[in-house]
Scaffold this motif. Structure first.
Motif, mmCIF file in Angstrom:
data_model
loop_
_atom_site.group_PDB
_atom_site.id
_atom_site.type_symbol
_atom_site.label_atom_id
_atom_site.label_comp_id
_atom_site.label_asym_id
_atom_site.label_seq_id
_atom_site.Cartn_x
_atom_site.Cartn_y
_atom_site.Cartn_z
ATOM 1 N N ARG A 1 0.819 -1.207 0.000
ATOM 2 C CA ARG A 1 0.000 0.000 0.000
ATOM 3 C C ARG A 1 0.855 1.260 0.000
ATOM 4 O O ARG A 1 0.482 2.277 -0.588
ATOM 5 C CB ARG A 1 -0.970 0.013 1.173
ATOM 6 C CG ARG A 1 -2.032 1.075 0.974
ATOM 7 C CD ARG A 1 -3.102 1.005 1.991
ATOM 8 N NE ARG A 1 -2.585 1.218 3.343
ATOM 9 C CZ ARG A 1 -3.375 1.355 4.408
ATOM 10 N NH1 ARG A 1 -4.673 1.263 4.257
ATOM 11 N NH2 ARG A 1 -2.853 1.538 5.602
ATOM 12 N N ALA A 2 2.034 1.179 0.634
ATOM 13 C CA ALA A 2 2.892 2.366 0.633
ATOM 14 C C ALA A 2 3.566 2.531 -0.734
ATOM 15 O O ALA A 2 3.692 3.636 -1.244
ATOM 16 C CB ALA A 2 3.947 2.252 1.725
ATOM 17 N N SER B 1 7.295 -1.946 -5.760
ATOM 18 C CA SER B 1 7.047 -1.341 -4.449
ATOM 19 C C SER B 1 8.355 -1.162 -3.685
ATOM 20 O O SER B 1 8.596 -0.108 -3.085
ATOM 21 C CB SER B 1 6.097 -2.203 -3.625
ATOM 22 O OG SER B 1 4.825 -2.183 -4.205
ATOM 23 N N LEU C 1 10.046 2.425 -2.580
ATOM 24 C CA LEU C 1 10.273 2.762 -1.177
ATOM 25 C C LEU C 1 11.757 2.934 -0.858
ATOM 26 O O LEU C 1 12.121 3.737 -0.021
ATOM 27 C CB LEU C 1 9.660 1.683 -0.265
ATOM 28 C CG LEU C 1 8.129 1.575 -0.326
ATOM 29 C CD1 LEU C 1 7.636 0.403 0.496
ATOM 30 C CD2 LEU C 1 7.496 2.875 0.172
ATOM 31 N N LYS D 1 -6.697 3.740 1.009
ATOM 32 C CA LYS D 1 -5.817 4.300 2.041
ATOM 33 C C LYS D 1 -6.442 4.197 3.420
ATOM 34 O O LYS D 1 -5.758 4.263 4.428
ATOM 35 C CB LYS D 1 -5.394 5.732 1.691
ATOM 36 C CG LYS D 1 -6.505 6.738 1.597
ATOM 37 C CD LYS D 1 -5.902 8.101 1.317
ATOM 38 C CE LYS D 1 -6.873 9.260 1.309
ATOM 39 N NZ LYS D 1 -8.250 9.022 0.951
ATOM 40 N N LEU E 1 7.539 3.852 8.260
ATOM 41 C CA LEU E 1 6.675 3.290 7.208
ATOM 42 C C LEU E 1 5.611 2.362 7.787
ATOM 43 O O LEU E 1 4.420 2.480 7.536
ATOM 44 C CB LEU E 1 7.537 2.524 6.197
ATOM 45 C CG LEU E 1 6.756 1.780 5.123
ATOM 46 C CD1 LEU E 1 7.226 2.190 3.754
ATOM 47 C CD2 LEU E 1 6.854 0.288 5.228
ATOM 48 N N ASP F 1 3.111 4.129 10.140
ATOM 49 C CA ASP F 1 2.231 4.952 9.339
ATOM 50 C C ASP F 1 1.146 4.097 8.665
ATOM 51 O O ASP F 1 -0.029 4.438 8.663
ATOM 52 C CB ASP F 1 3.115 5.610 8.272
ATOM 53 C CG ASP F 1 2.463 6.824 7.696
ATOM 54 O OD1 ASP F 1 1.913 7.588 8.502
ATOM 55 O OD2 ASP F 1 2.508 6.984 6.463
ATOM 56 N N GLN F 2 1.571 2.969 8.133
ATOM 57 C CA GLN F 2 0.624 2.085 7.446
ATOM 58 C C GLN F 2 -0.344 1.432 8.425
ATOM 59 O O GLN F 2 -1.533 1.297 8.143
ATOM 60 C CB GLN F 2 1.379 0.999 6.664
ATOM 61 C CG GLN F 2 2.037 1.493 5.403
ATOM 62 C CD GLN F 2 1.029 2.049 4.426
ATOM 63 O OE1 GLN F 2 -0.079 1.548 4.287
ATOM 64 N NE2 GLN F 2 1.394 3.120 3.747
#
Ligand code: PHE
Length: 456
Positions: free
Chosen positions: A66-67, A75, A79, A249, A414, A417-418
């Motif tokens: 998702r990030a 991904s 990142l 999100k 990360l 936050d997720q």
């Protein structure tokens, strides 16, 4: 592609992810592994693996996906640009492809059994075996699997169906099918479980499945249980990174991971509660057929004792085929997402690129159960080698690299936050999950591997 590459609804996210998790891994692979690894002892280690490794690794994959909002390789690249972590995604793609080669074959068996259930052939006497004998279904399965054309053709049919659904895309293909059929599979398993409990000697099967003999817990059993946990939860190969990139999100990742893992484990346990009492009750415990035939022998036996076997059998194999299909789709999606992002090609050509070589590779895997059974790698057939190598080595390795990445090298914050959706929801699991990923998951994976190498 934009609005086509996100899941539509909360329930769709759960259904598609459960659709990926629940598959032949639960119904076909789990009982075979349980039987090969000491029954209840295996179950115990498996449950611990799901809770200790499965859920944190699943959260890690969701978070990266998702990030990074991209495929398994993309991904990592987004990142941590310029760093070699994308190799983990590459290993995932390799692993997913190897899985597809044998997964298509077993899905093909399922389709054959569906066809035979609907036509009634499955319940007709087998030449050379006394009618009513317990070996009727075992004989049928052994002969079928070792054949040349029928299993190969059904494998190709599976590849074609899978390719067609995949061409339709994420929402229309994957989500819609999963939403309807996953709950139905659950329901029929519960009905079968209740039916099996009424069979004579069922309690001996339950004891085999639930009363662990601790002396049977060896490093090899631990590796197999770890491999089964990863296989069954679709971890360690980028599938859930890819699905995570389709999440909204505001999806609550922790809730999703818990729901999916618990449902997946419940399906496996339900299947065990059907199979093992069945095996004991029909006196099949000493039979020589390999674990991979188990489901295709015990389930028909059970149906044969129920009212209207054909109906139950057809219903069961329809649902199992769909469970296999939703999982196959998620396995293939790893490579398709990568090809379409990387080469900037549309879904249809990307899908063809992935599915066409499978026609040949899955045929090889199918033949390795019969005419090519002499071609062995470390004593495994091609089919068995792809299965054992992916689940017991590549998937734990993929999870190991990912845990090390998230625990030590990923951009700061990360994961937190997720897990808290950018601080908008409270999450009491964020700290323990981070701790597990940083310390426990990688260290335990290394210990399990080292122990099994030393014991050899
Ligand atoms: N989890 C699926 C099953 O139990 C198989 C699978 C493995 C799907 C790996 C995706 C990735 O059948």
């Amino acid at each position: 592609m934009a609005n086509n590459s996100e899941f539509n609804s909360k329930i769709g996210i759960i259904a598609a992810t459960v659709g990926s998790a629940v598959g032949l891994g639960n119904v076909w692979r789990f009982p075979a592994e349980t039987q090969a690894n000491g029954g209840a002892a295996f179950l115990l280690v498996y449950v611990i693996c799901v809770l200790l490794f499965g859920i944190p690794v699943m959260l890690g994959e969701f978070a990266i996906g998702r990030a990074g909002k991209s495929d398994a390789i993309g991904s990592y690249r987004k990142l941590s640009p310029g760093k070699p972590w994308w190799i983990s995604g590459f290993l995932g793609i390799l692993c997913s492809y190897l899985i597809l080669t044998f997964y298509m074959v077993v899905s093909g068996w399922t389709l054959e059994y569906l066809y035979q259930s609907i036509s009634g052939q499955l319940f007709s006497p087998v030449p050379g075996v006394a009618e009513g004998s317990n070996l009727q279904f075992a004989e049928r399965m052994e002969e079928y699997v070792a054949g040349v054309w029928p299993p190969m053709i059904w494998t190709w049919i599976t590849v074609a169906i899978c390719g067609a659904v995949l061409c339709m895309g994420v929402q229309k293909g994957i989500e819609r099918v999963s939403n309807i059929l996953m709950p139905l599979l659950f329901l029929i398993l519960i009905i079968l479980c209740v039916t099996v409990m009424t069979l004579p000697n069922a309690s001996a099967g339950l004891a085999y499945f639930f009363h662990p003999d601790f002396s049977k817990i060896t490093p090899d059993v631990c590796i197999s249980a770890l491999g089964q946990a990863f296989f069954s939860l679709s971890l360690g190969m980028g599938t859930l990174i890819t699905y995570g990139s389709y999440f909204h999100k505001d999806t609550n990742l922790t809730k999703t991971a818990f729901t999916v893992s618990i449902l997946d484990m419940m399906v496996a346990i339900l299947v065990g509660m059907i199979i093992f009492p069945g095996v004991m009750s029909f006196g099949l415990e000493g039979e020589s057929f390999g674990g991979s035939a188990l489901v295709f022998v015990t389930f028909p036996e059970i149906f044969n004792r129920m009212w209207c076997p054909q109906l139950w059998s057809s219903l069961f194999f329809i649902l199992l085929s769909v469970a296999a299909l939703t999982s196959s789709i998620s396995i293939a999606e790893v490579s398709i997402a990568y090809f379409s992002n990387h080469f900037k090609i549309k879904r249809v050509p990307a899908t063809s690129l992935v599915m066409v070589p499978l026609v040949f590779l899955s045929a090889l895997s199918s033949l390795s159960n019969g005419v090519l059974s002499d071609w062995t790698i470390f004593g495994y057939t091609i089919f068995g080698a792809c299965d054992a190598f992916t689940a017991n080595i590549l998937m734990p390795l993929g999870a190991f690299i990912m845990a090390v990445y998230l625990g030590w090298f990923a951009p700061k914050g990360l994961m937190k936050d997720q897990l808290t959706n950018g601080g908008t929801i409270r999450n009491m699991f964020a700290a323990p999950v981070m701790f597990l990923l940083k310390w426990i998951t990688p260290i335990l994976i290394v210990i399990i591997f080292a122990a099994s190498l030393l014991m050899k």
